[in-house]
Design a protein around this motif. Structure first.
Motif, short mmCIF file in Angstrom:
data_model
loop_
_atom_site.label_atom_id
_atom_site.label_comp_id
_atom_site.label_asym_id
_atom_site.label_seq_id
_atom_site.Cartn_x
_atom_site.Cartn_y
_atom_site.Cartn_z
N MET A 1 4.14 -43.36 -14.13
CA MET A 1 4.25 -43.11 -12.69
C MET A 1 2.99 -42.42 -12.20
O MET A 1 2.52 -41.46 -12.79
CB MET A 1 5.47 -42.23 -12.40
CG MET A 1 5.69 -41.95 -10.93
SD MET A 1 7.10 -40.84 -10.60
CE MET A 1 8.47 -41.91 -11.00
N LYS A 2 2.42 -42.93 -11.11
CA LYS A 2 1.26 -42.30 -10.51
C LYS A 2 1.72 -41.36 -9.40
O LYS A 2 2.43 -41.76 -8.49
CB LYS A 2 0.28 -43.32 -9.94
CG LYS A 2 -0.93 -42.67 -9.27
CD LYS A 2 -1.99 -43.65 -8.87
CE LYS A 2 -3.16 -42.95 -8.16
NZ LYS A 2 -3.75 -41.85 -8.96
N ILE A 3 1.30 -40.10 -9.50
CA ILE A 3 1.73 -39.07 -8.55
C ILE A 3 0.50 -38.36 -8.00
O ILE A 3 -0.34 -37.88 -8.77
CB ILE A 3 2.68 -38.05 -9.22
CG1 ILE A 3 3.92 -38.76 -9.75
CG2 ILE A 3 3.08 -36.96 -8.23
CD1 ILE A 3 4.83 -37.87 -10.56
N VAL A 4 0.40 -38.29 -6.69
CA VAL A 4 -0.67 -37.55 -6.03
C VAL A 4 -0.07 -36.27 -5.46
O VAL A 4 0.93 -36.32 -4.73
CB VAL A 4 -1.33 -38.37 -4.90
CG1 VAL A 4 -2.38 -37.53 -4.17
CG2 VAL A 4 -1.96 -39.64 -5.47
N ILE A 5 -0.67 -35.13 -5.80
CA ILE A 5 -0.19 -33.83 -5.32
C ILE A 5 -1.28 -33.22 -4.44
O ILE A 5 -2.40 -32.97 -4.90
CB ILE A 5 0.11 -32.88 -6.48
CG1 ILE A 5 1.17 -33.48 -7.40
CG2 ILE A 5 0.58 -31.52 -5.95
CD1 ILE A 5 1.44 -32.66 -8.66
N ALA A 6 -0.95 -33.00 -3.17
CA ALA A 6 -1.88 -32.36 -2.24
C ALA A 6 -1.60 -30.87 -2.23
O ALA A 6 -0.52 -30.43 -1.82
CB ALA A 6 -1.72 -32.95 -0.84
N GLY A 7 -2.54 -30.08 -2.72
CA GLY A 7 -2.36 -28.64 -2.82
C GLY A 7 -2.33 -28.20 -4.28
O GLY A 7 -1.39 -28.53 -5.01
N ALA A 8 -3.37 -27.49 -4.70
CA ALA A 8 -3.47 -27.04 -6.10
C ALA A 8 -3.17 -25.55 -6.22
O ALA A 8 -3.64 -24.90 -7.15
CB ALA A 8 -4.86 -27.36 -6.65
N GLY A 9 -2.37 -25.02 -5.28
CA GLY A 9 -1.95 -23.62 -5.38
C GLY A 9 -0.87 -23.47 -6.43
O GLY A 9 -0.72 -24.31 -7.31
N ASP A 10 -0.08 -22.40 -6.32
CA ASP A 10 0.94 -22.12 -7.33
C ASP A 10 1.96 -23.25 -7.45
O ASP A 10 2.32 -23.66 -8.56
CB ASP A 10 1.67 -20.82 -6.99
CG ASP A 10 0.80 -19.60 -7.25
OD1 ASP A 10 -0.17 -19.73 -8.03
OD2 ASP A 10 1.09 -18.53 -6.68
N VAL A 11 2.44 -23.78 -6.31
CA VAL A 11 3.44 -24.84 -6.36
C VAL A 11 2.85 -26.10 -6.97
O VAL A 11 3.42 -26.69 -7.90
CB VAL A 11 3.99 -25.15 -4.94
CG1 VAL A 11 5.00 -26.30 -5.01
CG2 VAL A 11 4.63 -23.93 -4.32
N GLY A 12 1.70 -26.51 -6.47
CA GLY A 12 1.07 -27.73 -6.96
C GLY A 12 0.69 -27.64 -8.43
O GLY A 12 0.90 -28.59 -9.19
N PHE A 13 0.13 -26.51 -8.83
CA PHE A 13 -0.31 -26.35 -10.22
C PHE A 13 0.89 -26.39 -11.17
O PHE A 13 0.86 -27.08 -12.20
CB PHE A 13 -1.07 -25.03 -10.40
CG PHE A 13 -1.56 -24.80 -11.81
CD1 PHE A 13 -2.76 -25.34 -12.23
CD2 PHE A 13 -0.80 -24.07 -12.71
CE1 PHE A 13 -3.21 -25.14 -13.54
CE2 PHE A 13 -1.23 -23.86 -14.01
CZ PHE A 13 -2.44 -24.41 -14.42
N HIS A 14 1.95 -25.63 -10.84
CA HIS A 14 3.12 -25.60 -11.73
C HIS A 14 3.78 -26.97 -11.81
O HIS A 14 4.20 -27.40 -12.88
CB HIS A 14 4.12 -24.56 -11.24
CG HIS A 14 5.31 -24.43 -12.14
ND1 HIS A 14 5.26 -23.82 -13.38
CD2 HIS A 14 6.60 -24.84 -11.99
CE1 HIS A 14 6.44 -23.86 -13.95
NE2 HIS A 14 7.28 -24.47 -13.13
N LEU A 15 3.86 -27.65 -10.68
CA LEU A 15 4.45 -28.98 -10.68
C LEU A 15 3.62 -29.94 -11.52
O LEU A 15 4.16 -30.73 -12.31
CB LEU A 15 4.55 -29.48 -9.24
CG LEU A 15 5.18 -30.86 -9.03
CD1 LEU A 15 6.59 -30.89 -9.58
CD2 LEU A 15 5.19 -31.21 -7.55
#
Length: 447
Positions: free
Chosen positions: A1-15
């Motif tokens: 699965m290809k997933i793009v995450i916008a935001g590399a803060g705490d939420v984005g990094f942990h996810l």
């Protein structure tokens, strides 16, 4: 699965960390180069620097090929715009983080899918739900029910006076004659252990169990705890969004005192919360807490914008005999400290949000998934499919991952705690505790 995450803060990094453990194709987008560098050095992810609301940046991230676009930047407006643009550019599903709960409370009036947004999440509302769950039982630091209580996950602290102290699981087997509970994890000095027969309990350990209803009381007896009177009164420190949502949702069941140091906000909260006693004052003032009867409340919830204030005030509450304390912290690293410093539970709304999104992504493959605060493991519920690998042999003969443990089974409305000779049947519902890195291997047994 290809997933793009916008935001590399705490939420984005942990996810990204949760998903990278499963060899997903992850791309992180952020305007902060340092955040992206940190992520690329610690995770197997691709990174794109720039604003996620830019067509060029989204093209560079190949959002047109994304199975999922998740927007979790600090800006609500940017998240909504990014999700909408990404959907139009070809992303199959989109999730956007929001701060304004009105979007969720008025879903019947506003169909966000028309704008290209499939799911909205509010860290503050999710944190409020977590607080409500944690308030169920004062003697238990963490609890999660499966099938309306047929099985429960519970967390208990181990003390020197307990029957389990300084004994191995093998040595304490006689204390569980009806086999109505199973130890599934031990948190020790911030390290998560999947227990085996020679695992020895130590003072300061935090042990987690899967138990039948009768097993819950037995575990409490063994650890010197007892089911206490239900929580009736709660003091909430901080009129933040989480404080407001918590007071609003709890005031119909509990007696609530809310303390907020901003006078104007107090007047607003008093109007919005007619069933709550709102007091203007500084929660760091011990005399104020004593004047407002902190020693008479059953639970104390600290949710100001300052983590240190929340922790210290919770310790003050504990020192005044409050049975249940919950503190909101911003730093995820603090989560592992709760059992060591005396606060019952530390929660982080960003971590809760990341875990919620992870569950959303896995929906369909896993019936339910929850996280235990401070524990590096996930609690999952599977249904056994016909012909699944787990039905081929008894439990002891299965090559089940060592960093996972099967805690309980629900079959035709009856709960079972498995022994080595247990045989699994199609349509069984199975509760598993697993380290993140082996969830994919565990899943293979149920397909």
């Amino acid at each position: 699965m290809k997933i793009v995450i916008a935001g590399a803060g705490d939420v984005g990094f942990h996810l990204a960390k949760l998903l990278a453990n499963e060899s997903q194709d992850i791309t992180l987008v952020d305007v902060d180069g340092d955040r992206l560098l940190h992520a690329s050095q610690h995770l197997d992810v691709a990174t794109v620097k720039g604003s996620s609301s830019s067509f060029m940046v989204l093209e560079q991230a190949k959002v047109n090929k994304a199975d999922m676009l998740i927007t979790v930047t600090a800006s609500e407006e940017n998240n909504l715009l990014t999700a909408s643009l990404g959907k139009q550019m070809g992303a199959k599903r989109t999730i956007a983080r929001i701060n304004n709960s009105e979007f969720l409370q008025n879903r019947d009036r506003f169909d966000m899918r028309k704008l290209g947004i499939d799911e909205l999440i509010s860290p503050e509302l999710l944190a409020t739900k977590e607080v409500k769950r944690l308030l169920k039982e004062a003697a238990i630091t963490d609890t999660f029910e499966f099938e309306r209580g047929l099985l429960s996950l519970i967390g208990i602290s181990i003390e020197e006076a307990d029957h389990l102290h300084n004994k191995t699981l093998k040595e304490t087997a006689y204390l569980n004659p009806y086999f109505d509970f199973l130890t599934v994890a031990v948190l020790r000095n911030n390290e998560t252990l999947i227990p085996r027969g020679d695992t020895r309990f130590e003072a300061g350990d935090h042990a987690y169990y899967i138990a039948k209803p009768e097993g819950v009381e037995r575990v409490l007896q063994l650890t010197g705890k007892k089911l206490e009177k239900k929580i009736k009164s709660i003091m909430i420190l901080g009129g933040s969004r989480v404080g407001y949502y918590a007071a609003r949702s709890l005031s119909y069941k509990y007696n609530i005192i809310l303390i907020e140091k901003n006078k104007e906000k107090c007047f607003e909260l008093a109007d919005l919360l007619p069933n709550t006693l709102v007091i203007n004052g500084d929660g760091r003032n011990v005399e104020l807490l004593e004047e407002e009867g902190i020693e008479n409340v059953d639970a104390f919830i600290a949710v100001t914008g300052d983590s240190e204030t929340n922790i210290i005030s919770s310790l003050v509450a504990k020192n005044h005999g409050v049975r249940k304390t919950i503190a909101l912290v911003e730093n995820m690293d603090y989560i592992h400290l709760s059992q060591n410093i005396g606060v019952d539970t530390l929660i982080n709304k960003k971590l809760i949000a990341a875990n919620f999104i992870f569950r959303y992504i896995r929906r369909g493959e896993i019936l339910s998934l929850t996280s235990i605060h401070g524990v590096d493991a996930e609690v999952l519920e599977f249904v056994v499919n016909e012909g699944a690998a787990i039905t081929e042999k008894p439990l002891s003969e299965l090559d089940f991952p060592k960093t996972a443990i099967i805690g309980g089974i629900i079959r035709k409305g009856k709960a079972h705690i498995p022994k080595g000779d247990f045989l699994f049947y199609p349509y069984d519902r199975v509760v598993v505790l697993s380290k993140p890195e082996c969830i994919r291997k565990v899943e293979e047994f149920f397909k």
